[in-house]
Design a protein around this motif. Structure first.
Motif, short mmCIF file in Angstrom:
data_model
loop_
_atom_site.label_atom_id
_atom_site.label_comp_id
_atom_site.label_asym_id
_atom_site.label_seq_id
_atom_site.Cartn_x
_atom_site.Cartn_y
_atom_site.Cartn_z
N MET A 195 0.57 -0.90 -0.48
CA MET A 195 0.03 -0.44 0.15
C MET A 195 1.20 1.01 0.18
SD MET A 195 -3.16 1.01 2.34
CE MET A 195 -3.53 2.38 1.80
N LEU A 196 1.75 0.84 0.76
CA LEU A 196 3.15 2.08 0.07
C LEU A 196 3.09 2.59 -0.75
CD1 LEU A 196 4.23 2.04 3.94
CD2 LEU A 196 2.88 3.33 3.76
N PHE A 197 3.63 1.58 -1.16
CA PHE A 197 4.61 1.84 -2.70
C PHE A 197 3.70 2.37 -3.58
CE2 PHE A 197 4.56 -0.38 -6.84
CZ PHE A 197 6.08 0.01 -7.19
N LEU A 198 1.92 1.67 -3.51
CA LEU A 198 1.20 2.34 -4.16
C LEU A 198 0.91 3.57 -4.24
CD1 LEU A 198 -1.30 -0.47 -4.71
CD2 LEU A 198 0.01 -0.11 -6.62
N THR A 199 0.79 4.10 -3.43
CA THR A 199 0.59 5.70 -2.87
C THR A 199 1.65 6.18 -3.70
OG1 THR A 199 -1.03 4.73 -0.69
CG2 THR A 199 0.12 6.59 -0.67
N TRP A 200 2.82 5.81 -2.79
CA TRP A 200 4.00 6.77 -3.77
C TRP A 200 3.94 6.74 -5.11
CZ3 TRP A 200 7.91 4.40 -6.34
CH2 TRP A 200 8.80 4.66 -7.20
N LEU A 201 3.51 5.55 -5.54
CA LEU A 201 3.85 5.21 -7.22
C LEU A 201 1.98 6.38 -7.79
CD1 LEU A 201 5.03 4.13 -9.28
CD2 LEU A 201 3.07 2.48 -9.47
N GLY A 202 1.38 6.18 -7.03
CA GLY A 202 -0.02 7.03 -7.75
C GLY A 202 0.55 8.57 -7.69
N ILE A 203 1.06 8.30 -6.35
CA ILE A 203 1.10 10.31 -5.86
C ILE A 203 2.39 10.99 -6.91
CG2 ILE A 203 1.50 12.37 -4.46
CD1 ILE A 203 -0.48 10.37 -2.57
N GLU A 204 3.54 10.25 -6.56
CA GLU A 204 4.79 10.90 -6.72
C GLU A 204 4.84 10.40 -8.74
OE1 GLU A 204 6.67 12.99 -5.63
OE2 GLU A 204 5.61 12.81 -3.74
#
Length: 105
Positions: free
Chosen positions: A50-59
């Motif tokens: 989930m942290l990876f998907l959050t980073w990927l989606g936002i950054e």
């Protein structure tokens, strides 16, 4: 708008589906006790996912966090609830008969 659906709905659903299939395999082949350990380790790997998907989606993709994070969180939470019921069903079916006989009904 399509990227919100892909990153917020499809990506976490596919990751949780993979974990669900692996969880069912662990329950059926290794037993309930090992499955509990797998679920504990799954908590860590899902958190990293989930942290990876959050980073990927936002950054990387550039999605608006005010829209993306609630969608991602809801889908993630809802799929975990569904996974819990499915794994619980398989764990209940995997209990030996002599333990079922000990339970008060």
């Amino acid at each position: 708008m399509a990227m919100y659906f892909v990153m917020g709905v499809l990506a976490p659903s596919l990751l949780n589906l993979l974990h669900l299939v692996m969880g069912i395999w662990v329950v059926m082949s290794r037993g309930n006790l090992v499955s509990l350990g797998f679920s504990a380790m799954g908590f860590l790997t899902k958190t990293i996912g989930m942290l990876f998907l959050t980073w990927l989606g936002i950054e990387i993709v550039g999605l608006d966090y005010r829209i993306y994070v609630p969608i991602l969180s809801f889908v993630w939470f809802f799929s975990h609830i569904c996974e819990a019921f499915v794994i619980n069903h398989y764990m209940e079916n995997n209990v030996p008969q002599w333990i079922q006989d000990l339970q008060i009904k």
